[in-house]
Design a protein around this motif. Structure first.
Motif, short mmCIF file in Angstrom:
data_model
loop_
_atom_site.label_atom_id
_atom_site.label_comp_id
_atom_site.label_asym_id
_atom_site.label_seq_id
_atom_site.Cartn_x
_atom_site.Cartn_y
_atom_site.Cartn_z
N ILE A 1 0.84 -1.20 0.00
CA ILE A 1 0.00 0.00 0.00
C ILE A 1 0.88 1.25 0.00
O ILE A 1 0.66 2.18 -0.78
CB ILE A 1 -0.94 0.02 1.23
N LEU A 2 1.86 1.28 0.89
CA LEU A 2 2.71 2.46 1.03
C LEU A 2 3.54 2.73 -0.22
O LEU A 2 3.75 3.89 -0.59
CB LEU A 2 3.62 2.31 2.26
N LEU A 3 3.96 1.68 -0.88
CA LEU A 3 4.69 1.84 -2.13
C LEU A 3 3.81 2.50 -3.19
O LEU A 3 4.23 3.43 -3.88
CB LEU A 3 5.20 0.48 -2.61
N LYS A 4 2.57 2.04 -3.27
CA LYS A 4 1.61 2.63 -4.22
C LYS A 4 1.27 4.07 -3.85
O LYS A 4 0.90 4.86 -4.72
CB LYS A 4 0.35 1.78 -4.30
N GLU A 5 1.38 4.40 -2.57
CA GLU A 5 1.10 5.77 -2.11
C GLU A 5 2.29 6.70 -2.28
O GLU A 5 2.22 7.87 -1.94
CB GLU A 5 0.65 5.75 -0.65
N GLY A 6 3.41 6.18 -2.79
CA GLY A 6 4.52 7.04 -3.14
C GLY A 6 5.65 7.14 -2.14
O GLY A 6 6.54 8.00 -2.30
N LEU A 7 5.68 6.28 -1.13
CA LEU A 7 6.84 6.32 -0.23
C LEU A 7 8.09 5.88 -1.00
O LEU A 7 8.02 5.06 -1.91
CB LEU A 7 6.64 5.40 0.97
N THR A 8 9.20 6.43 -0.61
CA THR A 8 10.46 6.08 -1.26
C THR A 8 10.91 4.69 -0.82
O THR A 8 10.45 4.16 0.21
CB THR A 8 11.57 7.08 -0.90
N SER A 9 11.83 4.11 -1.58
CA SER A 9 12.35 2.79 -1.21
C SER A 9 13.07 2.85 0.14
O SER A 9 13.00 1.90 0.92
CB SER A 9 13.27 2.23 -2.29
N ASP A 10 13.71 3.97 0.45
CA ASP A 10 14.36 4.14 1.75
C ASP A 10 13.32 4.15 2.88
O ASP A 10 13.52 3.51 3.92
CB ASP A 10 15.19 5.42 1.78
N GLU A 11 12.23 4.86 2.68
CA GLU A 11 11.16 4.91 3.69
C GLU A 11 10.54 3.52 3.88
O GLU A 11 10.29 3.09 5.01
CB GLU A 11 10.08 5.92 3.29
N ILE A 12 10.31 2.83 2.77
CA ILE A 12 9.76 1.46 2.84
C ILE A 12 10.69 0.56 3.64
O ILE A 12 10.25 -0.20 4.51
CB ILE A 12 9.53 0.89 1.42
N GLU A 13 11.99 0.66 3.38
CA GLU A 13 12.95 -0.18 4.09
C GLU A 13 12.99 0.15 5.58
O GLU A 13 13.10 -0.75 6.42
CB GLU A 13 14.34 -0.04 3.46
N GLN A 14 12.88 1.43 5.93
CA GLN A 14 12.84 1.81 7.35
C GLN A 14 11.63 1.20 8.05
O GLN A 14 11.74 0.69 9.17
CB GLN A 14 12.78 3.35 7.49
#
Length: 191
Positions: free
Chosen positions: A172-185
């Motif tokens: 969901i967060l990836l589709k909402e535009g979070l960066t790969s760094d934010e996703i990894e955190q």
């Protein structure tokens, strides 16, 4: 502490909104003149979503210098301060008893997890993006509810359950535009 409902998911209960509103009123009274927003987050905030019957609540503050004062006020009413617990900008508080936060008449409250979040924290961004995505997409709600029920039926460990749910949330967060760094955190914080 009273029992945790770690493996108990149930159909959405419309009373959860009322329970949240009562708690928000109490928290507002505990923190008079504090500029903050109090948000109902997590699965219990989403109509039609299966959830553990435990409310998740964020107290959102912009002024980070207010944290010690807010912490003292919440501890005075029975919350146990747990700190960031590895999630920067999100400070956890746990109920000591069902009557936390304390009232004169010793009111019992629905079990809940309380967090104070800095308004610029990734944790808050995560909470609000997921909540808004689910509120605006009934198919996503159905899919998430089905995943939870499927995982419970498999009788897997709490860690495996959390990992599978986290993967769904990260999509969901990836589709909402979070960066790969934010996703990894977020992934690391949920391991």
């Amino acid at each position: 502490m009273f029992s945790k409902k770690t493996r108990n998911i149930v159909a959405h209960n419309p009373n959860w909104k009322t329970e949240f509103e009562q708690l928000r009123n109490r928290l507002t009274a505990i923190l008079p003149n504090i500029e903050c927003n109090i948000e109902h987050i997590g699965s219990t905030a989403i109509a039609d979503l299966f959830a553990k019957p435990i409310l998740d609540i964020d107290i959102i503050i912009e002024n980070k210098e207010l944290l010690p004062y807010i912490t003292d006020k919440l501890q005075d009413t029975g919350y146990i301060y747990k700190g960031e617990q590895g999630i920067t900008g999100r400070f956890a508080f746990r109920q000591q008893t069902p009557s936390t936060p304390y009232t004169v008449n010793q009111q019992h409250w629905m079990e809940h997890h309380l967090y104070v979040c800095f308004s610029d924290s990734l944790a808050l961004k995560n909470h609000l993006l997921v909540k808004n995505s689910l509120l605006n997409n009934p198919i996503l709600v159905e899919n998430y509810g089905n995943l939870k029920k499927q995982l419970i039926r498999k009788n897997i460990s709490k860690e495996a359950y959390t990992k599978q749910k986290t993967n769904f949330i990260l999509d969901i967060l990836l589709k909402e535009g979070l960066t790969s760094d934010e996703i990894e955190q977020i992934r690391r914080a949920n391991e």
